[in-house]
Design an enzyme around this catalytic site. Structure first.
Site, PDB file in Angstrom:
ATOM      1  N   CYS A 188     -11.312   2.547  -0.633  1.00 28.90           N
ATOM      2  CA  CYS A 188      -9.953   2.958  -0.275  1.00 28.90           C
ATOM      3  C   CYS A 188      -9.630   2.226   1.019  1.00 28.90           C
ATOM      4  O   CYS A 188     -10.445   2.215   1.949  1.00 28.90           O
ATOM      5  CB  CYS A 188      -9.879   4.468  -0.066  1.00 28.90           C
ATOM      6  SG  CYS A 188      -8.295   4.996   0.632  1.00 28.90           S
ATOM      7  N   THR A 189      -8.458   1.625   1.050  1.00 27.74           N
ATOM      8  CA  THR A 189      -8.143   0.759   2.189  1.00 27.74           C
ATOM      9  C   THR A 189      -7.877   1.531   3.489  1.00 27.74           C
ATOM     10  O   THR A 189      -7.750   0.934   4.550  1.00 27.74           O
ATOM     11  CB  THR A 189      -6.944  -0.150   1.857  1.00 27.74           C
ATOM     12  OG1 THR A 189      -5.849   0.667   1.413  1.00 27.74           O
ATOM     13  CG2 THR A 189      -7.303  -1.130   0.762  1.00 27.74           C
ATOM     14  N   HIS A 190      -7.824   2.854   3.394  1.00 26.56           N
ATOM     15  CA  HIS A 190      -7.705   3.658   4.614  1.00 26.56           C
ATOM     16  C   HIS A 190      -9.064   3.892   5.295  1.00 26.56           C
ATOM     17  O   HIS A 190      -9.123   4.192   6.481  1.00 26.56           O
ATOM     18  CB  HIS A 190      -7.141   5.046   4.291  1.00 26.56           C
ATOM     19  CG  HIS A 190      -5.668   5.084   4.098  1.00 26.56           C
ATOM     20  ND1 HIS A 190      -5.043   4.501   3.026  1.00 26.56           N
ATOM     21  CD2 HIS A 190      -4.692   5.659   4.841  1.00 26.56           C
ATOM     22  CE1 HIS A 190      -3.743   4.722   3.105  1.00 26.56           C
ATOM     23  NE2 HIS A 190      -3.505   5.421   4.209  1.00 26.56           N
ATOM     24  N   ASP A 227       0.866  -1.197   0.000  1.00 26.00           N
ATOM     25  CA  ASP A 227       0.000   0.000   0.000  1.00 26.00           C
ATOM     26  C   ASP A 227       0.890   1.230   0.000  1.00 26.00           C
ATOM     27  O   ASP A 227       2.073   1.164   0.358  1.00 26.00           O
ATOM     28  CB  ASP A 227      -0.915   0.028   1.234  1.00 26.00           C
ATOM     29  CG  ASP A 227      -1.887   1.219   1.189  1.00 26.00           C
ATOM     30  OD1 ASP A 227      -2.511   1.436   0.141  1.00 26.00           O
ATOM     31  OD2 ASP A 227      -1.997   1.942   2.191  1.00 26.00           O
ATOM     32  N   SER A 228       0.291   2.361  -0.393  1.00 25.75           N
ATOM     33  CA  SER A 228       1.032   3.619  -0.343  1.00 25.75           C
ATOM     34  C   SER A 228       1.426   3.956   1.103  1.00 25.75           C
ATOM     35  O   SER A 228       2.408   4.648   1.326  1.00 25.75           O
ATOM     36  CB  SER A 228       0.160   4.738  -0.904  1.00 25.75           C
ATOM     37  OG  SER A 228      -1.048   4.807  -0.168  1.00 25.75           O
ATOM     38  N   CYS A 242      -4.163  -1.553  -2.317  1.00 25.71           N
ATOM     39  CA  CYS A 242      -4.338  -0.114  -2.470  1.00 25.71           C
ATOM     40  C   CYS A 242      -5.188   0.074  -3.722  1.00 25.71           C
ATOM     41  O   CYS A 242      -4.810  -0.394  -4.805  1.00 25.71           O
ATOM     42  CB  CYS A 242      -2.965   0.541  -2.644  1.00 25.71           C
ATOM     43  SG  CYS A 242      -3.020   2.288  -3.068  1.00 25.71           S
ATOM     44  N   ASN A 243      -6.329   0.732  -3.554  1.00 22.75           N
ATOM     45  CA  ASN A 243      -7.216   0.919  -4.711  1.00 22.75           C
ATOM     46  C   ASN A 243      -6.585   1.828  -5.751  1.00 22.75           C
ATOM     47  O   ASN A 243      -6.736   1.615  -6.948  1.00 22.75           O
ATOM     48  CB  ASN A 243      -8.542   1.523  -4.258  1.00 22.75           C
ATOM     49  CG  ASN A 243      -9.384   0.510  -3.515  1.00 22.75           C
ATOM     50  OD1 ASN A 243     -10.163  -0.207  -4.108  1.00 22.75           O
ATOM     51  ND2 ASN A 243      -9.196   0.422  -2.211  1.00 22.75           N
ATOM     52  N   THR A 244      -5.884   2.853  -5.281  1.00 19.81           N
ATOM     53  CA  THR A 244      -5.302   3.815  -6.211  1.00 19.81           C
ATOM     54  C   THR A 244      -4.264   3.126  -7.097  1.00 19.81           C
ATOM     55  O   THR A 244      -4.258   3.298  -8.319  1.00 19.81           O
ATOM     56  CB  THR A 244      -4.659   4.987  -5.425  1.00 19.81           C
ATOM     57  OG1 THR A 244      -5.614   5.436  -4.456  1.00 19.81           O
ATOM     58  CG2 THR A 244      -4.263   6.112  -6.333  1.00 19.81           C
ATOM     59  N   GLU A 266      -4.140   9.318   7.986  1.00 21.21           N
ATOM     60  CA  GLU A 266      -2.679   9.199   8.138  1.00 21.21           C
ATOM     61  C   GLU A 266      -2.170  10.106   9.262  1.00 21.21           C
ATOM     62  O   GLU A 266      -1.146   9.840   9.868  1.00 21.21           O
ATOM     63  CB  GLU A 266      -1.954   9.530   6.825  1.00 21.21           C
ATOM     64  CG  GLU A 266      -2.234   8.532   5.706  1.00 21.21           C
ATOM     65  CD  GLU A 266      -1.134   7.482   5.500  1.00 21.21           C
ATOM     66  OE1 GLU A 266       0.046   7.828   5.643  1.00 21.21           O
ATOM     67  OE2 GLU A 266      -1.458   6.325   5.199  1.00 21.21           O
TER      68      GLU A 266
END
Ligand code: DGL
Length: 275
Positions: A193-195, A11-12, A74-76, A159
């Site tokens: 979005c995984t966040h 993931d980012s 990560c979807n992005t 974040e």
């Protein structure tokens, strides 16, 4: 005999840990290495080329660590880099390796949850602009209406550990209202979005009664278990000692103090430089 290695989860930043938690819960014996490209996160507002370049660099790193299977949690990155990596880079970098994303497995099942045939997708700018969800969902459920809302400030809120604070209410309410202005009859909302699972409780406060909220972790974990069942040759290349390792491109101290929130367990990460 096939050389064995861990499954790579990327993931980012921290968001992929919400997916890894579910994957490791479902397949606890497999070894995993997680990489958060925290030094360059968030990816959500970056260009196609940048997200592709960063993601490819991380995939190469996973391969250098012995991974035969990498999950872009990560979807992005799944929206902007996965197809090019699968079609253009894998055939020359590692034809026997696999890189999988989170959008297709989610699109495959999301329609089952909607009685009104109307799904709302909350995601980053990058994921929304790529149109990946409407395109993929329509392949499986041609009659479903898909409405999207980009929530560019939600990842920074998470974040920065501000997702439970009052500041988050303003943006959550605003984006939810904007989504329902586009599609009044939405009865299922996908957290694309995984966040976003960290904002779940706040989001639920602003949803009309009866609307279901779906996160991807369990869906992706089930889909990976099915994939490994259908591909025993890949499963045989996965090391199974129950080991987990965590890497970040930024400060390990920051990573360790945030990561517990996403993963639910204490984490001790290692640092890597990709540049
Ligand atoms: N967690 C990532 C996703 O699922 C994106 C976060 C970011 O913007 O970097 O889309």
């Amino acid at each position: 005999m096939a050389v064995k290695g861990p499954i790579g989860i990327f993931d980012s930043g921290y968001g992929g840990l919400t997916v890894m938690k579910e994957i490791a819960g479902k397949l606890p014996d497999h070894d995993y290495i997680y990489l958060g490209d925290n030094a360059r996160a968030p990816y959500g507002n970056r260009s196609f080329d940048t997200v592709y370049h960063y993601t490819l660099q991380c995939v190469k790193w996973f391969f250098s660590q012995g991974c035969s299977l990498v999950i872009l949690a990560c979807n992005t990155a799944s929206a902007k880099a996965l197809r090019t990596i699968q079609q253009q880079d894998l055939p020359r970098m590692g034809p026997d390796k696999r890189v999988l994303g989170v959008i297709r497995p989610t699109a495959e099942v999301i329609g089952q949850f909607s009685e009104a045939q109307s799904v709302g997708v909350l995601a980053t700018n990058g994921t929304v602009l790529s149109e990946s969800y409407p395109i993929e969902i329509k392949k499986f459920y041609p009659d479903i209406r898909v409405y999207q809302e980009a929530c560019p400030l939600w990842v920074p809120l998470v974040e920065n550990n501000e997702h439970t604070g009052h500041g988050a209410d303003y943006f959550v309410k605003k984006n939810i209202n904007q989504l329902f202005e586009k599609g009044e009859d939405i009865d299922v909302i996908l957290l694309g979005c995984t966040h976003y699972p960290l904002l779940k409780e706040k989001i639920e406060e602003y949803l009309p009664v009866g609307v279901k909220l779906i996160s991807q972790g369990e869906i992706v974990a089930q889909s990976l278990a099915d994939y490994l069942h259908r591909h025993p040759e890949m499963d045989q290349r996965c090391e199974k000692n129950g080991n987990r390792k965590f890497y970040t491109t930024d400060s390990t101290q920051d990573f360790d103090s945030h990561a517990q929130l996403f993963f639910g367990e204490k984490i001790k990460s290692l640092h890597i430089d990709l540049e």
